[in-house]
Motif scaffolding. Structure first.
Motif, PDB file in Angstrom:
ATOM      1  N   THR A 117       1.018  -1.206   0.146  1.00 21.52           N
ATOM      2  CA  THR A 117       0.075  -0.017   0.199  1.00 21.52           C
ATOM      3  C   THR A 117       0.964   1.088  -0.177  1.00 21.52           C
ATOM      4  N   ALA A 118       0.488   2.326  -0.734  1.00 18.59           N
ATOM      5  CA  ALA A 118       1.148   3.570  -0.674  1.00 18.59           C
ATOM      6  C   ALA A 118       0.156   4.695  -0.676  1.00 18.59           C
ATOM      7  N   GLU A 119       0.296   5.881  -0.335  1.00 14.72           N
ATOM      8  CA  GLU A 119      -0.467   7.079  -0.309  1.00 14.72           C
ATOM      9  C   GLU A 119       0.183   8.295  -0.660  1.00 14.72           C
ATOM     10  N   ASN A 120      -0.562   9.244  -1.177  1.00 13.24           N
ATOM     11  CA  ASN A 120      -0.259  10.610  -1.440  1.00 13.24           C
ATOM     12  C   ASN A 120      -1.179  11.602  -0.792  1.00 13.24           C
ATOM     13  N   ILE A 121      -0.708  12.374   0.007  1.00 12.67           N
ATOM     14  CA  ILE A 121      -2.057  13.373   0.416  1.00 12.67           C
ATOM     15  C   ILE A 121      -1.670  14.913   0.070  1.00 12.67           C
ATOM     16  N   ALA A 122      -2.597  15.399   0.217  1.00 11.45           N
ATOM     17  CA  ALA A 122      -2.482  17.147   0.046  1.00 11.45           C
ATOM     18  C   ALA A 122      -3.144  18.125   0.654  1.00 11.45           C
ATOM     19  N   ARG A 123      -2.903  19.237   1.305  1.00 11.75           N
ATOM     20  CA  ARG A 123      -3.828  20.167   1.833  1.00 11.75           C
ATOM     21  C   ARG A 123      -3.794  21.235   1.321  1.00 11.75           C
ATOM     22  N   CYS A 124      -4.917  22.215   1.047  1.00  7.04           N
ATOM     23  CA  CYS A 124      -4.720  23.214   0.276  1.00  7.04           C
ATOM     24  C   CYS A 124      -6.165  24.217   0.793  1.00  7.04           C
ATOM     25  N   THR A 125      -5.708  25.426   0.498  1.00  5.39           N
ATOM     26  CA  THR A 125      -6.847  26.490   0.894  1.00  5.39           C
ATOM     27  C   THR A 125      -7.081  27.707  -0.060  1.00  5.39           C
ATOM     28  N   GLY A 126      -8.218  28.106   0.023  1.00  4.25           N
ATOM     29  CA  GLY A 126      -8.622  29.344  -0.805  1.00  4.25           C
ATOM     30  C   GLY A 126      -8.983  29.273  -2.153  1.00  4.25           C
ATOM     31  N   CYS A 127      -9.408  28.267  -2.664  1.00  5.70           N
ATOM     32  CA  CYS A 127      -9.708  28.237  -4.296  1.00  5.70           C
ATOM     33  C   CYS A 127     -11.074  27.671  -4.656  1.00  5.70           C
ATOM     34  N   GLN A 128     -11.284  27.254  -5.955  1.00  6.71           N
ATOM     35  CA  GLN A 128     -12.505  26.745  -6.444  1.00  6.71           C
ATOM     36  C   GLN A 128     -12.353  25.504  -6.882  1.00  6.71           C
ATOM     37  N   LEU A 129     -13.344  24.476  -6.994  1.00  5.71           N
ATOM     38  CA  LEU A 129     -13.362  23.102  -7.520  1.00  5.71           C
ATOM     39  C   LEU A 129     -13.423  23.239  -8.957  1.00  5.71           C
ATOM     40  N   SER A 130     -12.434  22.699  -9.396  1.00  6.28           N
ATOM     41  CA  SER A 130     -12.601  22.574 -11.187  1.00  6.28           C
ATOM     42  C   SER A 130     -11.508  21.444 -11.415  1.00  6.28           C
ATOM     43  N   ALA A 131     -11.814  21.143 -12.558  1.00  5.38           N
ATOM     44  CA  ALA A 131     -10.748  20.169 -13.245  1.00  5.38           C
ATOM     45  C   ALA A 131      -9.397  20.506 -13.312  1.00  5.38           C
ATOM     46  N   ALA A 132      -9.157  21.988 -13.583  1.00  4.49           N
ATOM     47  CA  ALA A 132      -7.926  22.283 -13.295  1.00  4.49           C
ATOM     48  C   ALA A 132      -7.038  22.022 -11.837  1.00  4.49           C
ATOM     49  N   THR A 133      -7.997  22.216 -10.923  1.00  7.76           N
ATOM     50  CA  THR A 133      -7.404  21.776  -9.423  1.00  7.76           C
ATOM     51  C   THR A 133      -6.983  20.484  -9.370  1.00  7.76           C
ATOM     52  N   VAL A 134      -7.834  19.387 -10.023  1.00  9.52           N
ATOM     53  CA  VAL A 134      -7.262  18.060  -9.761  1.00  9.52           C
ATOM     54  C   VAL A 134      -5.820  17.861 -10.767  1.00  9.52           C
ATOM     55  N   GLU A 135      -5.919  18.699 -11.928  1.00  7.83           N
ATOM     56  CA  GLU A 135      -4.815  18.602 -12.771  1.00  7.83           C
ATOM     57  C   GLU A 135      -3.544  19.394 -11.964  1.00  7.83           C
ATOM     58  N   ASP A 136      -3.716  20.180 -11.136  1.00  8.05           N
ATOM     59  CA  ASP A 136      -2.789  20.915 -10.351  1.00  8.05           C
ATOM     60  C   ASP A 136      -2.253  19.973  -9.380  1.00  8.05           C
ATOM     61  N   LEU A 137      -3.104  19.137  -8.548  1.00 10.25           N
ATOM     62  CA  LEU A 137      -2.561  18.272  -7.641  1.00 10.25           C
ATOM     63  C   LEU A 137      -1.704  17.501  -8.315  1.00 10.25           C
ATOM     64  N   HIS A 138      -2.103  16.713  -9.467  1.00 14.18           N
ATOM     65  CA  HIS A 138      -1.378  15.641 -10.374  1.00 14.18           C
ATOM     66  C   HIS A 138      -0.044  16.175 -10.588  1.00 14.18           C
ATOM     67  N   ARG A 139       0.123  17.381 -11.314  1.00 13.73           N
ATOM     68  CA  ARG A 139       1.414  18.065 -11.450  1.00 13.73           C
ATOM     69  C   ARG A 139       2.322  18.339 -10.208  1.00 13.73           C
ATOM     70  N   GLY A 140       1.798  18.550  -9.083  1.00 12.14           N
ATOM     71  CA  GLY A 140       2.273  18.783  -7.926  1.00 12.14           C
ATOM     72  C   GLY A 140       2.927  17.499  -7.514  1.00 12.14           C
ATOM     73  N   TRP A 141       2.148  16.315  -7.522  1.00 16.40           N
ATOM     74  CA  TRP A 141       2.623  14.969  -6.883  1.00 16.40           C
ATOM     75  C   TRP A 141       3.635  14.569  -7.960  1.00 16.40           C
ATOM     76  N   MET A 142       3.529  14.926  -9.372  1.00 15.89           N
ATOM     77  CA  MET A 142       4.541  14.201 -10.201  1.00 15.89           C
ATOM     78  C   MET A 142       5.834  15.035 -10.313  1.00 15.89           C
ATOM     79  N   ASN A 143       5.941  16.115  -9.734  1.00 15.93           N
ATOM     80  CA  ASN A 143       7.057  16.960  -9.870  1.00 15.93           C
ATOM     81  C   ASN A 143       7.652  16.857  -8.578  1.00 15.93           C
ATOM     82  N   SER A 144       7.476  15.895  -7.549  1.00 11.83           N
ATOM     83  CA  SER A 144       7.886  15.636  -6.205  1.00 11.83           C
ATOM     84  C   SER A 144       8.321  14.308  -6.291  1.00 11.83           C
ATOM     85  N   LYS A 145       9.505  13.879  -6.140  1.00 10.56           N
ATOM     86  CA  LYS A 145      10.120  12.755  -6.241  1.00 10.56           C
ATOM     87  C   LYS A 145       9.423  11.414  -5.591  1.00 10.56           C
TER      88      LYS A 145
END
Length: 333
Positions: A117-145
């Motif tokens: 089992t493995a897990e990635n988590i994120a916490r964030c504040t202050g924006c709106q729900l959108s597909a762009a948000t999920v894409e931002d999450l994915h980019r952030g995770w992919m840019n972290s080793k």
């Protein structure tokens, strides 16, 4: 674009070892902290964003020539439970305040303790729900080793995703992964090809007889009777519930007509979790190395008194494997 604050990724490992070389594959988990949009608690749109997160993950895996993941009920329940718990109790960690881990959550949802089992988590504040948000999450995770390693991990098959928030509270997002893992000691370019029962025995003899030759000992001879005894000691089904302590009375596992041939018999056993779905050459090599790494077991394997070997390797398909070696000394003829 909002500035992002990242916590340094960290890894948590767990494992257990005892004389019979039972091993659980370490579980690696990582953390990403970012400033991202505020989302409403899991809503009717949750499935849409979960599907998007899976699609982004599988596109990244395809670019690395890795097989796609699928939504797994247990992994998804683990992700949902952890996201909701962090939101409700206002904490941010892979471990709950009681110390529960992603593996605990996966098992509570009905998953097998023998899977990686493995897990990635994120916490964030202050924006709106959108597909762009999920894409931002994915980019952030992919840019972290560390997070990228989870997303592109071999031996993972299941994917879960949840993203939740309430007004005035941070957003929490969780990816959970699970799968049978890969064979212990598998080389970077090694093909985890499935071995037949005959090939498994041949590999065990190859490794052990090389050690015996270096010690100046006579090579083990393969014994069809001991191979059969080793296989009969392993359950045909429910291997995941099989306990090594159940292995006893090896003489009774032999056909009655063969028992008189043996002066002594000794059984070595080992189990691993998160080590792949099928028997491979890497498994045989790993179990033999574990036995040779234990002084008592090494003494048995390199004893001049043992003349024959029987060997069996069983895989549950879910991540657990059990190996049995039966060492025999024949009566003089």
């Amino acid at each position: 674009m909002p500035m992002r604050r990242r916590k340094k990724p960290h890894a948590a490992q767990s494992g257990c070892f005892f004389r019979l070389a039972v091993r659980l594959l370490p579980v690696a988990v990582f953390t990403l902290s970012a400033v991202l949009p505020l989302l409403a608690q899991e809503s009717a749109e949750a499935e849409k964003f979960r599907a998007l997160a899976l699609d982004l993950t599988n596109k990244s895996r395809a670019e690395s020539k890795l097989p796609p993941l699928q939504i797994g009920r247990e992994a998804n329940e683990a992700a949902k439970a952890h996201a909701a718990d962090m939101l409700k109790r206002n904490f941010y960690s892979h471990n709950s305040p009681e110390g529960k881990t992603v593996q605990d959550r996966y098992m509570q949802a009905g998953g097998s303790k023998w899977r990686v089992t493995a897990e990635n988590i994120a916490r964030c504040t202050g924006c709106q729900l959108s597909a762009a948000t999920v894409e931002d999450l994915h980019r952030g995770w992919m840019n972290s080793k560390g997070h990228r390693e989870n997303l592109l991990r071999r031996g993972i098959a299941q994917f879960g995703f949840s993203i939740v928030a309430e007004s005035g509270q941070p957003l929490y997002a969780v990816q959970a992964f699970a799968g049978p893992g890969i064979p212990n000691g598998l080389g970077a370019n090694e093909d985890p090809k499935r071995l037949s029962e005959t090939e498994v025995v041949a590999k065990a003899l190859e490794h052990l007889n090389r050690e015996r030759k270096q010690a100046g000992l006579t090579a083990f001879s393969e014994s069809a009777a001991l191979n059969k005894a080793a296989r009969s000691l392993l359950p045909e089904r429910k291997l995941e519930a099989f306990d090594l302590a159940q292995i006893d009375k090896v003489m009774d596992a032999l056909p009655a007509a063969d028992r008189k041939d043996w002066q002594s018999l000794t059984v070595l056993a080992g189990a691993c979790g998160g080590c792949g779905a099928e028997p491979t050459a890497a498994d045989v090599r790993s179990f033999v190395q574990q036995w040779l790494g234990d002084a008592q077991n090494k003494g048995l394997l390199l004893s001049p008194g043992s003349t024959h070997l029987g060997f069996a390797l069983a895989a549950s398909g879910q991540g657990k494997k059990v190996a049995l070696g039966v060492l025999g000394k024949m009566h003089p003829r």
